[in-house]
Design an enzyme around this catalytic site. Structure first.
Site, PDB file in Angstrom:
ATOM      1  N   ASP A 337       0.313   1.485  -8.840  1.00 46.71           N
ATOM      2  CA  ASP A 337      -0.190   1.001  -7.551  1.00 46.71           C
ATOM      3  C   ASP A 337      -1.619   1.454  -7.288  1.00 46.71           C
ATOM      4  O   ASP A 337      -2.068   2.465  -7.829  1.00 46.71           O
ATOM      5  CB  ASP A 337       0.703   1.511  -6.410  1.00 46.71           C
ATOM      6  CG  ASP A 337       0.801   3.033  -6.404  1.00 46.71           C
ATOM      7  OD1 ASP A 337       1.000   3.608  -7.488  1.00 46.71           O
ATOM      8  OD2 ASP A 337       0.652   3.639  -5.320  1.00 46.71           O
ATOM      9  N   GLU A 338      -2.284   0.724  -6.453  1.00 43.86           N
ATOM     10  CA  GLU A 338      -3.563   1.114  -5.849  1.00 43.86           C
ATOM     11  C   GLU A 338      -4.590   1.679  -6.838  1.00 43.86           C
ATOM     12  O   GLU A 338      -5.260   2.654  -6.539  1.00 43.86           O
ATOM     13  CB  GLU A 338      -3.315   2.142  -4.734  1.00 43.86           C
ATOM     14  CG  GLU A 338      -2.459   1.610  -3.613  1.00 43.86           C
ATOM     15  CD  GLU A 338      -2.083   2.676  -2.590  1.00 43.86           C
ATOM     16  OE1 GLU A 338      -2.046   2.337  -1.395  1.00 43.86           O
ATOM     17  OE2 GLU A 338      -1.824   3.827  -2.970  1.00 43.86           O
TER      18      GLU A 338
HETATM   19  C1  TNX Z   1       0.865   3.593  -0.225  1.00 39.65           C
HETATM   20  S1  TNX Z   1       3.197   2.365  -1.506  1.00 39.65           S
HETATM   21  C2  TNX Z   1       1.111   4.223  -1.424  1.00 39.65           C
HETATM   22  C3  TNX Z   1       1.258   5.688  -1.459  1.00 39.65           C
HETATM   23  C4  TNX Z   1       1.062   6.311  -0.108  1.00 39.65           C
HETATM   24  C5  TNX Z   1       1.736   5.473   0.933  1.00 39.65           C
HETATM   25  C6  TNX Z   1       1.686   6.062   2.297  1.00 39.65           C
HETATM   26  C7  TNX Z   1       2.450   2.750  -2.720  1.00 39.65           C
HETATM   27  C8  TNX Z   1       2.972   2.156  -3.921  1.00 39.65           C
HETATM   28  N1  TNX Z   1       1.377   3.553  -2.593  1.00 39.65           N
HETATM   29  O1  TNX Z   1       0.349   6.221  -2.388  1.00 39.65           O
HETATM   30  O2  TNX Z   1       1.621   7.585  -0.128  1.00 39.65           O
HETATM   31  O3  TNX Z   1       1.113   4.206   0.953  1.00 39.65           O
HETATM   32  O4  TNX Z   1       2.467   5.345   3.193  1.00 39.65           O
END
Ligand code: TNX
Length: 525
Positions: A337-338
């Site tokens: 993710d991200e």
């Molecule tokens: C998004 S959901 C993230 C996390 C954070 C979270 C906080 C996701 C796959 N990644 O790294 O902790 O939001 O709500």
């Protein structure tokens, strides 16, 4: 072996039959259908009478599978800690035996799903049928929920706990019913994780996903790369001392979960969310990412592994190999993710290469929905949290989907404006909103057959101990247990909130903190 079990079965039935004729106990009228069970079973048929659980009760299990005996022992232990009654398991010399609980292995076609069970509660016996020990274990949770906290002391000369009679036929809707705990942003001890596992087991969850690494911390010992924990494990959000699980401790968690028929899904998040790893071993660092340093803030999306270096993949082969060897479950979660600073082509290359490593170690890859941008294998699983189009794309490719929509299942979102802990980026998630949605239809264009199940993630930026963890998880996680297990036609907020209110004695007995939302009329003493 079969002879022995038949003999035992006949013997215990005789004891029970002969004994009950002696004393006719005036048991109260009951209604099994109004028992506040969560998750609600598929079918409940009340017969109005009762089983009197008392010191004259014994537990027997099929002798054809030792795992069933463990389930019987688990039931005995739980009865002991709930009401103080010590019941023998598979001990035919029991002189005072009057009633019995028999946990039986059955290959009946009605028990097709591996976690299905049937519970027949009569005056003098309880018969729990299941094909597998996992099914028997789920049935034992139903039985635990049916045992009242208080005994009736006027029926005989000793205390008796009255269990409503009838029949329960049950099986889960989804094969994957999980929660995730982020032990990276804040570290949680083995005891804290076990306490969460105990509560998950009570509500028939079968999976706990552990988010073992992130920018702020690396939490699992890797023998071939010791600095990951020496350097990467030494801090956490807010600047606390962090921590990590030794391999022995991790195996202890895995075994504890397995005893409760819960699979641990380990996650090493990559190529982003890797600041702690790159701080430990700078060769992992990607030139486009922020220079690694100890991070105690809550920012995301600034770190990355270098997708072009062979050494990165040999490192990951070691890491994934060591973790896979300690994880008997079928899955390995690669995060994904991200990864905002990773070039798209590098991201795709990375996911495709890491998938091969995961497969080499005999695991199925799971990754957050972003992984659907790569050409992933149909056996890999996309974990939906925020991009419906990527979930649909993965399903079209033949992949299964785990449902964790942030707006509905993120346990780290605040309940409302007065919540003490939690974030708000996906909105407030009050207890009724958490419950009132359907995982099967939430993403348009996603066929129900593609859905493996549901998971409720608990990110830990704002929480650092069991009390705070429980504040966010309870009572919402209890609702996800029902969404994952019960047939959609049974899901009804007005009915559910009454059953939820009746969970207070359990939550209090287990010293589980919960958010006492005004939406529920809590049954406090
Ligand atoms: C998004 S959901 C993230 C996390 C954070 C979270 C906080 C996701 C796959 N990644 O790294 O902790 O939001 O709500």
């Amino acid at each position: 072996m079969i002879y022995r079990s038949i003999l035992l079965f006949v013997a215990v039935l005789c004891i029970a039959a002969c004994q009950t004729e002696k004393k006719e106990i005036n048991l109260p009228k009951t209604d099994l259908a109004s028992a506040p069970l969560i998750p609600k079973p598929i079918k409940t048929i009340p017969t109005g009478s009762a089983f009197g659980l008392d010191a004259g009760t014994a537990i027997y299990t099929t002798t054809t599978d030792p795992e069933f005996e463990k389930v019987g022992q688990f039931l005995s232990d739980q009865i002991k800690s709930k009401i103080g009654l010590a019941l023998a398991v598979n001990n035919p010399s029991e002189a005072t035996l009057e009633r019995l609980i028999y946990i039986n292995q059955s290959d009946s076609v009605e028990l097709e799903s591996p976690e299905a069970y049937q519970l027949y509660i009569k005056k003098d016996s309880i018969l729990l049928n299941a094909k597998t020990a996992a099914g028997a274990f789920r049935g034992v949770q139903t039985l635990r929920q049916l045992i009242p906290e208080k005994s009736n002391d006027t029926l005989t000369d000793r205390p008796m706990w009255v269990i409503p009679s009838g029949k329960i036929i049950d099986a889960p809707k989804f094969g994957y019913r999980g929660s995730m705990l982020d032990v990276a942003r804040h570290f949680f001890t083995v005891e804290e994780v076990k306490k969460y596992i105990d509560a998950l087991a009570y509500y028939k969850f079968n999976t706990l996903h552990l988010h073992l690494s992130d920018d702020q911390g690396w939490r699992i010992e890797i023998k071939s790369w010791p600095k990951l924990t020496e350097v990467g494990g030494a801090s956490e959000v807010g600047g606390g001392e962090g921590g990590f699980y030794t391999q022995e401790q991790y195996k202890d968690i895995v075994a504890y979960a397995a005893d409760r028929h819960i699979t641990i899904v380990p996650e090493i998040d990559m190529p982003g969310h890797t600041n702690a790893a790159s701080l430990s071993y700078p060769f992992l660092h990607y030139a486009g990412a922020e220079t690694p340093r100890v991070r105690t803030d809550m920012k995301v999306g600034y770190s990355s592994f270098d997708a072009q270096k062979d050494t990165v993949y040999s490192f990951l082969d070691d890491v994934i190999g060591e973790i896979a060897d300690m994880s008997p479950g079928p899955y390995f979660h690669i995060g994904g993710d991200e990864s905002h600073v990773t070039k798209k082509s590098d991201y795709i290359l990375f996911v495709e290469k890491v998938e091969k490593i995961v497969q080499k170690h005999n695991k199925r890859m799971i990754g957050w929905n972003e992984i659907a941008q790569a050409d992933i294998d149909a056996s890999s699983i996309a974990h939906f949290w925020n991009e419906p189009e990527n979930a649909v794309k993965a399903a079209e490719n033949g992949s299964k989907i785990i449902m964790s929509p942030a707006k509905k299942t993120y346990l780290d979102m605040k309940y409302d404006s007065i919540s003490e802990y939690g974030l708000t980026w996906a909105g407030y998630i009050p207890v009724d909103v958490a419950y009132q949605w359907d995982p099967a239809t939430y993403v348009e264009g996603l066929p129900t057959e593609s859905i493996l199940g549901i998971e409720a993630p608990l990110w830990s930026e704002t929480i650092s101990n069991s009390t705070e963890l429980e504040y966010l998880a309870f009572p919402r996680v209890i609702g996800y247990a029902e969404l994952g297990w019960s047939p959609s036609e049974h899901l009804n907020w007005d009915d559910y909130k009454k059953r939820l209110a009746a969970q207070v004695p359990y939550l209090e007995a287990m010293q589980i903190n919960y958010y006492p939302t005004k939406l529920v009329d809590w049954k406090k003493e």
